[in-house]
Design a protein around this motif. Structure first.
Motif, PDB file in Angstrom:
ATOM      1  N   THR A  27       0.839  -1.210   0.000  1.00 34.61           N
ATOM      2  CA  THR A  27       0.000   0.000   0.000  1.00 34.61           C
ATOM      3  C   THR A  27       0.868   1.252   0.000  1.00 34.61           C
ATOM      4  O   THR A  27       0.914   1.996  -0.967  1.00 34.61           O
ATOM      5  N   ARG A  50       3.002  12.548  15.757  1.00 33.29           N
ATOM      6  CA  ARG A  50       1.609  12.108  15.793  1.00 33.29           C
ATOM      7  C   ARG A  50       1.110  12.067  17.236  1.00 33.29           C
ATOM      8  O   ARG A  50       1.834  11.631  18.125  1.00 33.29           O
ATOM      9  N   PRO A  55      -4.234   4.887  17.487  1.00 28.45           N
ATOM     10  CA  PRO A  55      -3.775   3.501  17.449  1.00 28.45           C
ATOM     11  C   PRO A  55      -3.003   3.167  16.169  1.00 28.45           C
ATOM     12  O   PRO A  55      -3.207   3.789  15.130  1.00 28.45           O
ATOM     13  N   ILE A  57      -1.422   0.104  13.402  1.00 28.79           N
ATOM     14  CA  ILE A  57      -1.666  -1.235  12.856  1.00 28.79           C
ATOM     15  C   ILE A  57      -0.470  -2.123  13.209  1.00 28.79           C
ATOM     16  O   ILE A  57       0.684  -1.718  13.043  1.00 28.79           O
ATOM     17  N   HIS A  59       1.560  -5.315  12.132  1.00 37.01           N
ATOM     18  CA  HIS A  59       1.787  -6.181  10.980  1.00 37.01           C
ATOM     19  C   HIS A  59       2.361  -7.505  11.459  1.00 37.01           C
ATOM     20  O   HIS A  59       3.276  -7.507  12.298  1.00 37.01           O
ATOM     21  N   THR A 109      -9.094  -2.714  21.429  1.00 40.87           N
ATOM     22  CA  THR A 109      -8.992  -3.426  20.156  1.00 40.87           C
ATOM     23  C   THR A 109      -7.594  -3.253  19.571  1.00 40.87           C
ATOM     24  O   THR A 109      -6.845  -2.369  19.991  1.00 40.87           O
ATOM     25  N   ARG A 113      -2.688  -6.761  10.326  1.00 43.50           N
ATOM     26  CA  ARG A 113      -2.607  -6.882   8.863  1.00 43.50           C
ATOM     27  C   ARG A 113      -1.400  -7.728   8.488  1.00 43.50           C
ATOM     28  O   ARG A 113      -0.327  -7.582   9.089  1.00 43.50           O
ATOM     29  N   PRO A 139       2.647   2.754  11.309  1.00 47.60           N
ATOM     30  CA  PRO A 139       1.791   3.664  10.551  1.00 47.60           C
ATOM     31  C   PRO A 139       2.495   3.996   9.250  1.00 47.60           C
ATOM     32  O   PRO A 139       3.629   3.567   9.023  1.00 47.60           O
ATOM     33  N   SER A 140       1.838   4.734   8.388  1.00 48.79           N
ATOM     34  CA  SER A 140       2.500   5.211   7.181  1.00 48.79           C
ATOM     35  C   SER A 140       3.698   6.080   7.586  1.00 48.79           C
ATOM     36  O   SER A 140       3.645   6.789   8.591  1.00 48.79           O
ATOM     37  N   GLU A 177      -3.568   3.588   1.386  1.00 51.69           N
ATOM     38  CA  GLU A 177      -3.547   2.739   2.577  1.00 51.69           C
ATOM     39  C   GLU A 177      -4.624   1.658   2.528  1.00 51.69           C
ATOM     40  O   GLU A 177      -5.633   1.790   1.837  1.00 51.69           O
ATOM     41  N   SER A 178      -4.415   0.635   3.369  1.00 54.74           N
ATOM     42  CA  SER A 178      -5.300  -0.534   3.398  1.00 54.74           C
ATOM     43  C   SER A 178      -6.745  -0.167   3.743  1.00 54.74           C
ATOM     44  O   SER A 178      -7.009   0.807   4.454  1.00 54.74           O
ATOM     45  N   ILE A 180      -9.775  -0.698   6.030  1.00 56.00           N
ATOM     46  CA  ILE A 180      -9.873  -1.121   7.439  1.00 56.00           C
ATOM     47  C   ILE A 180     -11.296  -1.571   7.730  1.00 56.00           C
ATOM     48  O   ILE A 180     -12.256  -0.833   7.470  1.00 56.00           O
ATOM     49  N   ARG A 192     -12.215   2.545   6.937  1.00 53.08           N
ATOM     50  CA  ARG A 192     -11.455   3.349   5.964  1.00 53.08           C
ATOM     51  C   ARG A 192     -11.540   2.639   4.613  1.00 53.08           C
ATOM     52  O   ARG A 192     -11.190   1.464   4.515  1.00 53.08           O
ATOM     53  N   VAL A 220     -10.351   7.789  14.643  1.00 47.54           N
ATOM     54  CA  VAL A 220      -8.995   7.343  14.339  1.00 47.54           C
ATOM     55  C   VAL A 220      -8.331   8.348  13.411  1.00 47.54           C
ATOM     56  O   VAL A 220      -9.025   9.078  12.708  1.00 47.54           O
ATOM     57  N   GLY A 222      -6.723   8.245  10.602  1.00 47.65           N
ATOM     58  CA  GLY A 222      -7.042   8.174   9.174  1.00 47.65           C
ATOM     59  C   GLY A 222      -8.431   8.696   8.884  1.00 47.65           C
ATOM     60  O   GLY A 222      -8.809   8.871   7.741  1.00 47.65           O
TER      61      GLY A 222
HETATM   62  O1  TXA Z   1      -1.850   0.381   4.375  1.00 48.82           O
HETATM   63  C1  TXA Z   1      -1.752   0.672   5.564  1.00 48.82           C
HETATM   64  O2  TXA Z   1      -2.658   0.437   6.377  1.00 48.82           O
HETATM   65  C2  TXA Z   1      -0.453   1.341   6.016  1.00 48.82           C
HETATM   66  C3  TXA Z   1       0.684   0.344   5.875  1.00 48.82           C
HETATM   67  C4  TXA Z   1       1.974   0.876   6.424  1.00 48.82           C
HETATM   68  O3  TXA Z   1       0.322  -0.861   6.489  1.00 48.82           O
HETATM   69  N1  TXA Z   1      -0.557   1.793   7.363  1.00 48.82           N
HETATM   70  C5  TXA Z   1      -1.308   2.864   7.718  1.00 48.82           C
HETATM   71  O4  TXA Z   1      -1.183   3.200   9.050  1.00 48.82           O
HETATM   72  O5  TXA Z   1      -2.010   3.480   6.949  1.00 48.82           O
HETATM   73  P1  TXA Z   1      -1.723   4.560   9.660  1.00 48.82           P
HETATM   74  O6  TXA Z   1      -1.318   4.567  11.093  1.00 48.82           O
HETATM   75  O7  TXA Z   1      -1.274   5.702   8.840  1.00 48.82           O
HETATM   76  O8  TXA Z   1      -3.256   4.359   9.612  1.00 48.82           O
HETATM   77  C6  TXA Z   1      -3.792   3.328  10.401  1.00 48.82           C
HETATM   78  C7  TXA Z   1      -5.234   3.550  10.658  1.00 48.82           C
HETATM   79  C8  TXA Z   1      -5.442   4.788  11.488  1.00 48.82           C
HETATM   80  O9  TXA Z   1      -6.574   5.467  11.006  1.00 48.82           O
HETATM   81  C9  TXA Z   1      -5.662   4.186  12.855  1.00 48.82           C
HETATM   82  O10 TXA Z   1      -6.331   5.040  13.700  1.00 48.82           O
HETATM   83  C10 TXA Z   1      -6.442   2.919  12.510  1.00 48.82           C
HETATM   84  O11 TXA Z   1      -5.729   2.443  11.418  1.00 48.82           O
HETATM   85  N2  TXA Z   1      -6.402   1.927  13.585  1.00 48.82           N
HETATM   86  C11 TXA Z   1      -5.353   1.222  14.019  1.00 48.82           C
HETATM   87  N3  TXA Z   1      -5.696   0.469  15.098  1.00 48.82           N
HETATM   88  C12 TXA Z   1      -6.996   0.712  15.329  1.00 48.82           C
HETATM   89  C13 TXA Z   1      -7.928   0.284  16.319  1.00 48.82           C
HETATM   90  N4  TXA Z   1      -7.595  -0.559  17.287  1.00 48.82           N
HETATM   91  N5  TXA Z   1      -9.195   0.761  16.251  1.00 48.82           N
HETATM   92  C14 TXA Z   1      -9.554   1.631  15.275  1.00 48.82           C
HETATM   93  N6  TXA Z   1      -8.708   2.083  14.330  1.00 48.82           N
HETATM   94  C15 TXA Z   1      -7.449   1.645  14.353  1.00 48.82           C
END
Ligand code: TXA
Ligand code: MG
Length: 330
Positions: A27, A50, A55, A57, A59, A109, A113, A139-140, A177-178, A180, A192, A220, A222
């Motif tokens: 991604t 940040r 939260p 992700i 991996h 939670t 991924r 995260p990104s 990004e992925s 969600i 997302r 969140v 994102g």
């Molecule tokens: O594609 C992707 O998902 C990329 C690659 C690096 O894996 N990662 C990514 O991470 O986009 P980040 O941190 O930029 O976005 C992650 C999203 C955020 O909106 C975060 O709040 C949400 O995932 N998230 C993570 N854990 C969560 C949780 N326990 N509950 C709700 N949202 C969560």
């Protein structure tokens, strides 16, 4: 482009030592740390700038690791993993009690991924084999609120000296990004939009998942209104109004770049004009690099030709809307 053994060794050493490693996924590039080490995870927040309650992700290398991190995994989540992992899908699940609050933003939670990129998978396998939790929180790899990186050079541009190692796996295939999906509170819901569409989920689960706004999901990063943003102000403009918009901007003495998918470059327009693919997958692949280029084009405005109002464009529409909301706020 492919990291060597020594690069992976160094990456695993850094992760085990509580340091950061940036790595490619299909991604976007991620900024990784040992997800079981709260002090290491804190470094991610510091490097990105940040807020600490967002939260991350986690991996992992494969399905086998899921129950190490999550509990009460519903059948629907296993079906989604089977269908889409490794790949651009993140599942939100009830966390195991031991999972550090630094990773989950204090929520009950955890996001999991299995990325579909050979370099990410190799790093995860080697990190798991070296003992420990097997989880890399990432995260990104961009500064908070800015455009996600889709090449190793973008990561260096964003984080420079803040990350000791960037594994280079070439440009990311997907580019946004992925997707969600929250599987932690009853029926799965989309938090997302991404490359994996509601129709793809429906083909697996037999039902189209609702979008989370409708079900009161947690806030969140994102999902913040201003996100994924260039430094230059940016405006979404309907195709039919684009030329008028550019002309008016020029007559006011401004310099405007155009990011289009159907309107071809116009003679006599001195500004940067970039054509993106007219299909949502190709567009998503090129979008972040194009926004980054536009930020360096010496313009004071980016006009983006509005994209089709169609479910296949949902991920692009979401990123463009948030980018426009955050643009120009240095
Ligand atoms: O594609 C992707 O998902 C990329 C690659 C690096 O894996 N990662 C990514 O991470 O986009 P980040 O941190 O930029 O976005 C992650 C999203 C955020 O909106 C975060 O709040 C949400 O995932 N998230 C993570 N854990 C969560 C949780 N326990 N509950 C709700 N949202 C969560
Ligand atoms: Mg991000």
């Amino acid at each position: 482009m492919t990291p060597r053994d020594a690069d992976y060794d160094r990456a695993v050493d850094l992760l085990k030592g509580g340091e950061l490693v940036a790595f490619p996924t299909e991604t976007v590039y991620g900024l990784g740390a040992d997800a079981a080490n709260p002090a290491a995870v804190v470094r991610i927040f510091a490097a990105k700038g940040r807020p600490a309650d967002h939260p991350l992700i986690v991996h992992v290398a494969g399905h086998d690791w899921v129950e190490r991190w999550a509990e009460k995994v519903p059948a629907a989540a296993w079906e989604l993993m089977e269908a889409f992992w490794p790949g651009p899908l993140t599942l939100i699940l009830k966390k195991q009690a031991w999972v550090p609050a630094a990773v989950t933003g204090g929520q009950d939670t955890v996001g999991l991924r299995v990325p579909g990129h050979p370099v990410a998978l190799e790093l995860l396998r080697r990190f798991a084999a070296a003992g420990g939790s097997g989880g890399i929180a990432a995260p990104s790899a961009n500064r908070f609120g800015r455009i996600s990186p889709t090449t190793a050079d973008h990561v260096r541009e964003e984080l420079g000296g803040r990350v000791p190692l960037v594994l280079d796996g070439g440009p990311c295939k997907v580019g946004v990004e992925s997707t969600i999906i929250d599987c932690s509170r009853g029926e799965p819901a989309i938090l997302r939009p991404g490359h994996i569409l509601p129709a793809h989920i429906e083909a697996v689960l037999g039902e189209r998942p609702p979008v989370a706004d409708a079900v009161g999901a947690p806030r969140v990063s994102g999902s913040l209104e201003a996100h994924y943003a260039p430094l230059t102000p940016m405006r979404l403009v309907a195709s039919g109004r684009l030329l008028d918009f550019l002309n008016a901007h020029r007559h006011r003495g401004g310099r405007c770049a155009a990011l289009c998918h159907s309107q071809p470059p116009q003679a006599g327009m001195p500004h940067a004009w970039r054509m993106l693919p007219a299909d949502p997958v190709g567009y998503a692949h090129d979008l972040y690099a194009a926004l980054r280029d536009m930020d360096h084009a010496g313009v004071d405005m980016i006009a983006v030709e509005a994209i089709p109002d169609d479910p296949a464009w949902a991920a692009v529409a979401d990123r463009l809307r948030r980018a426009a909301a955050g643009a120009g706020k240095a």
